[in-house]
Design a protein around this motif. Structure first.
Motif, PDB file in Angstrom:
ATOM      1  N   ASP A  41     -41.764  25.711  43.208  1.00 46.16           N
ATOM      2  CA  ASP A  41     -40.337  26.033  43.099  1.00 46.16           C
ATOM      3  C   ASP A  41     -40.176  27.272  42.229  1.00 46.16           C
ATOM      4  O   ASP A  41     -40.651  27.301  41.086  1.00 46.16           O
ATOM      5  CB  ASP A  41     -39.560  24.870  42.478  1.00 46.16           C
ATOM      6  CG  ASP A  41     -39.264  23.773  43.477  1.00 46.16           C
ATOM      7  OD1 ASP A  41     -38.620  24.065  44.493  1.00 46.16           O
ATOM      8  OD2 ASP A  41     -39.688  22.632  43.240  1.00 46.16           O
ATOM      9  N   ILE A  42     -39.513  28.274  42.774  1.00 42.32           N
ATOM     10  CA  ILE A  42     -39.188  29.501  42.045  1.00 42.32           C
ATOM     11  C   ILE A  42     -37.670  29.561  41.938  1.00 42.32           C
ATOM     12  O   ILE A  42     -36.965  29.513  42.950  1.00 42.32           O
ATOM     13  CB  ILE A  42     -39.695  30.753  42.794  1.00 42.32           C
ATOM     14  CG1 ILE A  42     -41.196  30.676  43.046  1.00 42.32           C
ATOM     15  CG2 ILE A  42     -39.307  32.026  42.046  1.00 42.32           C
ATOM     16  CD1 ILE A  42     -42.059  30.896  41.852  1.00 42.32           C
ATOM     17  N   GLU A  43     -37.173  29.647  40.707  1.00 43.50           N
ATOM     18  CA  GLU A  43     -35.721  29.628  40.506  1.00 43.50           C
ATOM     19  C   GLU A  43     -35.295  30.787  39.610  1.00 43.50           C
ATOM     20  O   GLU A  43     -35.722  30.889  38.452  1.00 43.50           O
ATOM     21  CB  GLU A  43     -35.304  28.299  39.882  1.00 43.50           C
ATOM     22  CG  GLU A  43     -33.804  28.113  39.768  1.00 43.50           C
ATOM     23  CD  GLU A  43     -33.445  26.745  39.200  1.00 43.50           C
ATOM     24  OE1 GLU A  43     -32.350  26.624  38.634  1.00 43.50           O
ATOM     25  OE2 GLU A  43     -34.269  25.804  39.315  1.00 43.50           O
ATOM     26  N   ASN A  44     -34.490  31.680  40.173  1.00 44.18           N
ATOM     27  CA  ASN A  44     -33.904  32.794  39.415  1.00 44.18           C
ATOM     28  C   ASN A  44     -34.979  33.587  38.665  1.00 44.18           C
ATOM     29  O   ASN A  44     -34.835  33.896  37.478  1.00 44.18           O
ATOM     30  CB  ASN A  44     -32.843  32.281  38.444  1.00 44.18           C
ATOM     31  CG  ASN A  44     -31.895  33.378  37.985  1.00 44.18           C
ATOM     32  OD1 ASN A  44     -31.600  34.308  38.735  1.00 44.18           O
ATOM     33  ND2 ASN A  44     -31.418  33.292  36.761  1.00 44.18           N
ATOM     34  N   LEU A  45     -36.055  33.908  39.360  1.00 39.94           N
ATOM     35  CA  LEU A  45     -37.185  34.615  38.739  1.00 39.94           C
ATOM     36  C   LEU A  45     -36.899  36.109  38.613  1.00 39.94           C
ATOM     37  O   LEU A  45     -36.566  36.783  39.591  1.00 39.94           O
ATOM     38  CB  LEU A  45     -38.451  34.408  39.575  1.00 39.94           C
ATOM     39  CG  LEU A  45     -39.713  35.132  39.070  1.00 39.94           C
ATOM     40  CD1 LEU A  45     -40.160  34.577  37.728  1.00 39.94           C
ATOM     41  CD2 LEU A  45     -40.843  35.032  40.098  1.00 39.94           C
ATOM     42  N   ASN A  46     -37.046  36.601  37.390  1.00 43.84           N
ATOM     43  CA  ASN A  46     -36.970  38.036  37.106  1.00 43.84           C
ATOM     44  C   ASN A  46     -38.293  38.470  36.493  1.00 43.84           C
ATOM     45  O   ASN A  46     -38.807  37.798  35.593  1.00 43.84           O
ATOM     46  CB  ASN A  46     -35.836  38.345  36.123  1.00 43.84           C
ATOM     47  CG  ASN A  46     -34.489  37.902  36.642  1.00 43.84           C
ATOM     48  OD1 ASN A  46     -33.899  38.539  37.500  1.00 43.84           O
ATOM     49  ND2 ASN A  46     -33.994  36.777  36.120  1.00 43.84           N
ATOM     50  N   VAL A  47     -38.847  39.571  36.978  1.00 44.02           N
ATOM     51  CA  VAL A  47     -40.092  40.103  36.425  1.00 44.02           C
ATOM     52  C   VAL A  47     -39.879  41.585  36.139  1.00 44.02           C
ATOM     53  O   VAL A  47     -39.333  42.315  36.980  1.00 44.02           O
ATOM     54  CB  VAL A  47     -41.275  39.936  37.400  1.00 44.02           C
ATOM     55  CG1 VAL A  47     -42.580  40.347  36.727  1.00 44.02           C
ATOM     56  CG2 VAL A  47     -41.367  38.499  37.912  1.00 44.02           C
ATOM     57  N   TRP A  48     -40.293  42.032  34.967  1.00 42.78           N
ATOM     58  CA  TRP A  48     -40.093  43.427  34.614  1.00 42.78           C
ATOM     59  C   TRP A  48     -41.303  43.981  33.878  1.00 42.78           C
ATOM     60  O   TRP A  48     -42.136  43.242  33.365  1.00 42.78           O
ATOM     61  CB  TRP A  48     -38.835  43.594  33.759  1.00 42.78           C
ATOM     62  CG  TRP A  48     -38.891  42.923  32.428  1.00 42.78           C
ATOM     63  CD1 TRP A  48     -39.288  43.461  31.234  1.00 42.78           C
ATOM     64  CD2 TRP A  48     -38.540  41.554  32.144  1.00 42.78           C
ATOM     65  NE1 TRP A  48     -39.218  42.530  30.225  1.00 42.78           N
ATOM     66  CE2 TRP A  48     -38.757  41.354  30.749  1.00 42.78           C
ATOM     67  CE3 TRP A  48     -38.073  40.492  32.914  1.00 42.78           C
ATOM     68  CZ2 TRP A  48     -38.525  40.126  30.135  1.00 42.78           C
ATOM     69  CZ3 TRP A  48     -37.840  39.274  32.301  1.00 42.78           C
ATOM     70  CH2 TRP A  48     -38.056  39.091  30.930  1.00 42.78           C
ATOM     71  N   PHE A  49     -41.384  45.304  33.875  1.00 44.83           N
ATOM     72  CA  PHE A  49     -42.451  46.020  33.177  1.00 44.83           C
ATOM     73  C   PHE A  49     -41.805  47.025  32.225  1.00 44.83           C
ATOM     74  O   PHE A  49     -40.824  47.689  32.572  1.00 44.83           O
ATOM     75  CB  PHE A  49     -43.359  46.753  34.167  1.00 44.83           C
ATOM     76  CG  PHE A  49     -44.004  45.832  35.175  1.00 44.83           C
ATOM     77  CD1 PHE A  49     -45.119  45.072  34.841  1.00 44.83           C
ATOM     78  CD2 PHE A  49     -43.488  45.708  36.454  1.00 44.83           C
ATOM     79  CE1 PHE A  49     -45.703  44.212  35.759  1.00 44.83           C
ATOM     80  CE2 PHE A  49     -44.068  44.862  37.388  1.00 44.83           C
ATOM     81  CZ  PHE A  49     -45.181  44.105  37.035  1.00 44.83           C
ATOM     82  N   GLY A  50     -42.368  47.151  31.020  1.00 46.59           N
ATOM     83  CA  GLY A  50     -41.833  48.095  30.053  1.00 46.59           C
ATOM     84  C   GLY A  50     -40.606  47.547  29.343  1.00 46.59           C
ATOM     85  O   GLY A  50     -40.102  46.465  29.647  1.00 46.59           O
ATOM     86  N   ASP A  51     -40.101  48.351  28.375  1.00 54.23           N
ATOM     87  CA  ASP A  51     -38.942  47.948  27.590  1.00 54.23           C
ATOM     88  C   ASP A  51     -37.967  49.110  27.465  1.00 54.23           C
ATOM     89  O   ASP A  51     -38.329  50.280  27.644  1.00 54.23           O
ATOM     90  CB  ASP A  51     -39.377  47.503  26.179  1.00 54.23           C
ATOM     91  CG  ASP A  51     -40.215  46.229  26.209  1.00 54.23           C
ATOM     92  OD1 ASP A  51     -39.714  45.227  26.739  1.00 54.23           O
ATOM     93  OD2 ASP A  51     -41.367  46.262  25.734  1.00 54.23           O
ATOM     94  N   GLY A  52     -36.719  48.753  27.112  1.00 48.66           N
ATOM     95  CA  GLY A  52     -35.707  49.779  26.872  1.00 48.66           C
ATOM     96  C   GLY A  52     -35.487  50.673  28.070  1.00 48.66           C
ATOM     97  O   GLY A  52     -35.358  50.209  29.205  1.00 48.66           O
TER      98      GLY A  52
END
Length: 250
Positions: free
Chosen positions: A3-14
């Motif tokens: 189950d994948i729910e509202n998955l957000n994946v990001w790289f880096g900051d700012g």
């Protein structure tokens, strides 16, 4: 199974932050084969990396076989979930024989009777004993991918993550590997989450699929919708049209 729910994946900051996956939600039933399709950079493989812990920056909820995943993956997770990577040339250690690759993996999973299990794994993926002491440079691309699949099966997982498992192979070999994966799923009751940009491959392997564009899921459909060429989203229609056009040109 997944189950994948509202998955957000990001790289880096700012200011350097790149949002690779945005609010993805889907589920995969036990024994099902589910596809993620879309162009390069759409976020498909990033979802697999988030599941396995290779993409550390994510939010939302990931549940595998009833267990919510945190930021770390333990040994129990890797016995349950394994990944087959796109490039069989890069995923095997060039100085390790097939026997070393499989024996070490079985040892790490705490599996006993390693000698017998190596032989069984090689038979299961259609290689046999004569390949046991060969090195990757002595194998074809299809044979290397069979070894990679055997390695993934060593801990007897329930869920296999397939990241474009045939895209680096010759066309003549692709069907053999897909048929092997189909047989293994049936024999072992496996669940598949398959990433591909190749819609005919997904049509052959999966019951349902999600179409991704720019990190978002834009449409979910059954494979019959794909085969009948009746998706509802314009991007899905253009993706399917491009696939058919490429096939005719080829």
């Amino acid at each position: 199974m997944l189950d994948i729910e509202n998955l957000n994946v990001w790289f880096g900051d700012g200011r350097d932050r790149v949002d690779a996956v945005k609010a993805a939600t889907f589920s995969v039933k036990q024994g099902e084969s589910f596809g993620l399709v879309g162009e390069s950079g759409s976020g498909k493989s990033t979802i697999l990396r988030a599941i396995t812990g290779l993409a550390p920056h994510w939010s939302g909820r990931i549940t595998v076989d009833g267990t919510d995943l945190g930021k770390r993956r333990d040994r129990a997770f890797y016995k349950k979930v394994q990944m087959v990577f796109q490039d069989p040339y890069a995923s095997l250690h060039p100085r390790h024989s097939v026997d070393q690759v499989l024996s070490e993996t079985l040892y790490l999973h705490g599996v006993g009777d390693i000698d017998k299990r190596v032989s069984t794994l090689l038979e299961d993926v259609g290689l046999g004993a004569r390949f046991r002491f060969r090195y990757p440079h002595q194998l074809s691309g299809g044979q290397r991918q069979r070894v990679a699949i055997a390695r993934a099966l060593a801990g007897e997982p329930k869920l296999l993550l397939l990241d474009e498992p045939t895209s680096a192979l010759d066309v003549s070999v692709q069907a053999e590997i897909l048929n092997l994966l189909t047989d293994l799923r049936e024999d072992r009751g496996l669940t598949y989450l398959m990433v591909s940009h190749d819609l005919p491959v997904v049509s052959h392997m999966c019951e349902r699929l999600a179409v991704m564009k720019s990190g978002e899921i834009v449409e979910m459909m059954g494979v019959e919708t794909l085969r009948k060429m009746t998706p509802s989203h314009p991007y899905s229609q253009s993706l399917l049209g491009a696939s058919v056009s490429h096939k005719i040109t080829a």
